[in-house]
Write a protein that holds these residues in place. Structure first.
Motif, short mmCIF file in Angstrom:
data_model
loop_
_atom_site.label_atom_id
_atom_site.label_comp_id
_atom_site.label_asym_id
_atom_site.label_seq_id
_atom_site.Cartn_x
_atom_site.Cartn_y
_atom_site.Cartn_z
N ALA A 1 0.84 -1.20 0.00
CA ALA A 1 0.00 0.00 0.00
C ALA A 1 0.87 1.26 0.00
CB ALA A 1 -0.93 0.00 1.20
N HIS A 2 1.96 1.24 0.76
CA HIS A 2 2.90 2.37 0.74
C HIS A 2 3.41 2.61 -0.69
CE1 HIS A 2 3.27 1.73 5.10
NE2 HIS A 2 3.97 2.85 5.19
N LEU A 3 3.81 1.53 -1.34
CA LEU A 3 4.35 1.64 -2.70
C LEU A 3 3.31 2.20 -3.67
CD1 LEU A 3 6.29 -1.75 -2.97
CD2 LEU A 3 7.23 0.51 -2.38
N ARG A 4 2.08 1.69 -3.55
CA ARG A 4 1.00 2.13 -4.44
C ARG A 4 0.70 3.62 -4.27
NH1 ARG A 4 -5.14 -0.37 -4.53
NH2 ARG A 4 -6.02 1.19 -5.93
N VAL A 5 0.63 4.07 -3.04
CA VAL A 5 0.37 5.49 -2.79
C VAL A 5 1.54 6.33 -3.32
CG1 VAL A 5 0.16 7.25 -0.99
CG2 VAL A 5 -1.23 5.18 -0.88
N ALA A 6 2.76 5.89 -3.06
CA ALA A 6 3.92 6.63 -3.56
C ALA A 6 3.87 6.75 -5.08
CB ALA A 6 5.21 5.94 -3.11
N PHE A 7 3.59 5.65 -5.76
CA PHE A 7 3.51 5.69 -7.22
C PHE A 7 2.44 6.69 -7.66
CE2 PHE A 7 1.64 4.55 -11.23
CZ PHE A 7 2.73 4.35 -12.04
N GLY A 8 1.26 6.63 -7.06
CA GLY A 8 0.18 7.53 -7.44
C GLY A 8 0.52 8.99 -7.22
N LEU A 9 1.12 9.30 -6.09
CA LEU A 9 1.49 10.68 -5.81
C LEU A 9 2.56 11.17 -6.78
CD1 LEU A 9 1.63 10.58 -1.89
CD2 LEU A 9 -0.13 11.66 -3.33
N LEU A 10 3.53 10.32 -7.06
CA LEU A 10 4.62 10.70 -7.98
C LEU A 10 4.13 10.86 -9.41
CD1 LEU A 10 7.31 8.40 -6.42
CD2 LEU A 10 7.45 10.91 -6.55
N ALA A 11 3.08 10.14 -9.77
CA ALA A 11 2.55 10.23 -11.12
C ALA A 11 1.79 11.53 -11.36
CB ALA A 11 1.64 9.03 -11.41
N GLU A 12 1.38 12.18 -10.30
CA GLU A 12 0.55 13.37 -10.48
C GLU A 12 1.15 14.66 -9.91
OE1 GLU A 12 -2.46 12.90 -6.68
OE2 GLU A 12 -2.89 11.76 -8.49
N ARG A 13 2.32 14.57 -9.28
CA ARG A 13 2.92 15.75 -8.67
C ARG A 13 4.42 15.77 -8.92
NH1 ARG A 13 -1.08 14.51 -4.93
NH2 ARG A 13 -2.16 16.32 -4.10
N PRO A 14 5.03 16.95 -8.83
CA PRO A 14 6.49 17.00 -8.83
C PRO A 14 7.03 16.23 -7.62
CG PRO A 14 5.57 19.19 -9.22
CD PRO A 14 4.42 18.29 -8.83
N ILE B 1 11.87 8.65 1.81
CA ILE B 1 12.49 9.37 0.68
C ILE B 1 13.24 8.41 -0.24
CG2 ILE B 1 14.09 11.21 0.01
CD1 ILE B 1 11.43 12.14 1.34
N ALA B 2 13.88 7.41 0.33
CA ALA B 2 14.60 6.44 -0.49
C ALA B 2 13.61 5.71 -1.42
CB ALA B 2 15.35 5.44 0.38
N PHE B 3 12.51 5.21 -0.86
CA PHE B 3 11.52 4.52 -1.71
C PHE B 3 10.88 5.47 -2.71
CE2 PHE B 3 11.61 0.71 1.00
CZ PHE B 3 11.56 -0.26 0.01
N MET B 4 10.60 6.70 -2.31
CA MET B 4 10.02 7.66 -3.26
C MET B 4 11.00 7.87 -4.43
SD MET B 4 6.99 8.65 -2.09
CE MET B 4 6.57 10.26 -2.76
N SER B 5 12.27 7.96 -4.13
CA SER B 5 13.28 8.15 -5.18
C SER B 5 13.38 6.95 -6.10
CB SER B 5 14.65 8.40 -4.53
OG SER B 5 14.63 9.56 -3.74
N LEU B 6 13.42 5.76 -5.51
CA LEU B 6 13.54 4.53 -6.30
C LEU B 6 12.31 4.32 -7.18
CD1 LEU B 6 15.08 2.41 -3.44
CD2 LEU B 6 16.23 2.99 -5.60
N ILE B 7 11.15 4.56 -6.63
CA ILE B 7 9.91 4.43 -7.41
C ILE B 7 9.87 5.44 -8.53
CG2 ILE B 7 7.39 4.73 -7.32
CD1 ILE B 7 7.61 3.56 -4.40
N ASN B 8 10.21 6.69 -8.22
CA ASN B 8 10.14 7.74 -9.24
C ASN B 8 11.11 7.47 -10.39
OD1 ASN B 8 8.76 10.18 -9.92
ND2 ASN B 8 10.71 11.25 -9.64
N GLU B 9 12.31 7.06 -10.06
CA GLU B 9 13.29 6.77 -11.11
C GLU B 9 12.79 5.65 -12.03
OE1 GLU B 9 17.70 4.86 -11.70
OE2 GLU B 9 17.24 5.79 -9.78
N ARG B 10 12.31 4.57 -11.44
CA ARG B 10 11.83 3.43 -12.24
C ARG B 10 10.57 3.81 -13.04
NH1 ARG B 10 14.90 1.50 -8.31
NH2 ARG B 10 15.76 -0.60 -8.39
#
Length: 156
Positions: A44-57, A88-97
Motif C-alpha cells: 500500500a505504501h508503494l502504491r500510494v507513492a507511485f500515485g502521488l509521484l505520477a501526479e505531482r512534482p 524518501i529512499a523509496f520515493m526516489s527509487l519508485i520515481n526513477e523506475r
C-alpha cells in the motif's frame, strides 16, 4: 530535532495529470486521512507513492507522503514510527523506475519491479546500522558509497 509544521498537500500539477486517466481512489483515500492504519502495509505504501509521484512534482509528492504517513502512524498510536530515510529512499527509487519505464499505471509498474516489494530491499543501498540510526529516522541520509545498488547507465 526541528519540528516543522505539516504542509497541506498541494493541488495536482496540471502538466502532470494528463499522464493519468483517472486518479487512484486509494491515493485519494490516503490523502483524505481515511485509511485504516492496520490495512496499510508495504504494498500500500508503494502504491500510494507511485500515485502521488505520477501526479505531482517529486518534492511535492514527498511532502504529501510524509504528512500522510505521519498521520497514519499517529492514528495507530505509533507517532514515532515514521522513518524519513525509508520514505524518501523509496520515493526516489519508485520515481526513477516510473520515469525510466514510462509507467503511467500502478499494475504494470509493480509487475515490472517486484524487487521493490522484497523485505530488506533497502539493504542494497544502506547498512542496517545506518538505516536504524536516529539520524536516518528523523532526517534523510544518503546511502553509503559502498552500497551495491543497480548501476545507472551513463547518459540517463
Amino acid at each position: 530535532m526541528i519540528d516543522l509544521p505539516l504542509m497541506q498537500p498541494p493541488p495536482p500539477d496540471p502538466s502532470l495529470t494528463n499522464l493519468l486517466v483517472t486518479r487512484d481512489p486509494f491515493v485519494q483515500t490516503f490523502e483524505a486521512d481515511a485509511l485504516d492504519p492496520a490495512d496499510f502495509g508495504h504494498l500500500a505504501h508503494l502504491r500510494v507513492a507511485f500515485g502521488l509521484l505520477a501526479e505531482r512534482p517529486f518534492l511535492d509528492a514527498c511532502a504529501v507522503m510524509r504528512r500522510g504517513l505521519i498521520g497514519l502512524a499517529e492514528r495507530a498510536g505509533q507517532a514515532r514510527r515514521y522513518h524519513e530515510t525509508v520514505t524518501i529512499a523509496f520515493m526516489s527509487l519508485i520515481n526513477e523506475r516510473r520515469i525510466r519505464g514510462g509507467f503511467t499505471a500502478w499494475e504494470p509498474f509493480i509487475a515490472a519491479h517486484p524487487e521493490l516489494t522484497e523485505r530488506g530491499f533497502l539493504a542494497r543501498y544502506y547498512s542496517t546500522a545506518r538505516l536504524e540510526s536516529a539520524l536516518a529516522r528523523s532526517s534523510f541520509v544518503l546511502p553509503e558509497q559502498s552500497a551495491s545498488g543497480p548501476e545507472i547507465p551513463r547518459g540517463q
